[in-house]
Structures are given as C-alpha cells and as structure tokens.
Design an enzyme around this catalytic site. Structure first.
Site: not given
Ligand code: FES
Length: 137
Positions: A33, A35, A58, A102
């Site tokens: 993702c 992040d 996110c 996450c």
């Molecule tokens: Fe990757 Fe939340 S979508 S940490």
C-alpha cells in the site's frame, strides 16, 4: 465501516510529531500500500515517558498509531512490547478486515523503536522482521 473510536483518532490524532533526541526510533513501510510509519520514544528508567509518531498512510494507520501512542505512554518497555496488534484493534473498537495490516504496521514500528532503544543501551534486543501480511488495503 469504521468504529467511532477509529474516526475520532483519525480526526484528532494524539502524539503526532517527531522527538529529535529520541532514545529509540522505529520505522516500517508496507510495500503493497506504500504506507509508512515511524515511532519515536523517550525512555527513562525503563519507562516510556514520551512517544510521538509520523505516519504517511491511510486513516486506519493514523488511528492505529494514535491509539498505540496512548496505550504505551507511561508503560514499561517490556509491557509495551507485549501489546499485540490485536489488542490495538480491540482498543479501537475493531477494524475492517482489509485494514488489519495497518495495525500490524503499528505493532512493528513500535517494537522496532523499543528494540532500537535497547540496542543503543546494550540491552538484549531483537531485529523485528517485516510485517507478514502485506495484502492490499
Ligand atoms: Fe496500508 Fe493502511 S492501507 S497501512
């Protein structure tokens, strides 16, 4: 989809920022993702006296970081290490299944920060591996 607690922590995250003279820093990124999360801890006599985080990610990742920072402040480092990602999800009133990764990101970043503190202080520490489930959120 999100609990009130998640929304509240996302809108009003606690302990956002950087500790320049941190005693431990832990960083993790999720290659799927994209992040990224960094935790900074100040530790005195084995107690986490201050914690801050920077999360590029996110809303769930921000809520997770905020909740972790509240859960561990004032705790002994080993007590803090034992807080699982599942406990963080419970404290947030749950997360959708595609957002569970996450919370794993948060647990890894915190564990890395504490282990960095231990390494700097000549204490036994572990290298924390990458989070296992990196499915797209
Ligand atoms: Fe990757 Fe939340 S979508 S940490």
């Amino acid at each position: 989809m999100y609990s009130e607690k998640v929304i509240e922590h996302f809108r009003n995250p606690r302990n956002v920022g950087v500790i320049e003279d941190a005693d431990g820093v832990g960083e993790v990124g999720n290659p799927v993702c994209g992040d990224m999360m960094t935790f900074y801890v100040k530790v005195k006599d084995g107690i986490i006296t201050d914690i801050k985080f920077k999360t590029f990610g996110c809303g769930a990742a921000i809520a997770v970081s905020s909740m972790i920072s509240e859960l561990v402040k004032g705790k002994n480092v080993d007590e803090a290490l034992s807080i699982s990602s599942k406990a963080v999800v419970e404290a947030l009133g749950g997360l959708p299944s595609n957002k569970i990764h996450c919370s794993n990101l948060g647990a890894v970043a915190l564990a890395r920060a504490i282990n960095d503190y231990k390494r700097r202080n000549g204490l036994p520490y572990e290298n924390i591996p990458e989070p296992e489930d990196v499915e797209e959120g």
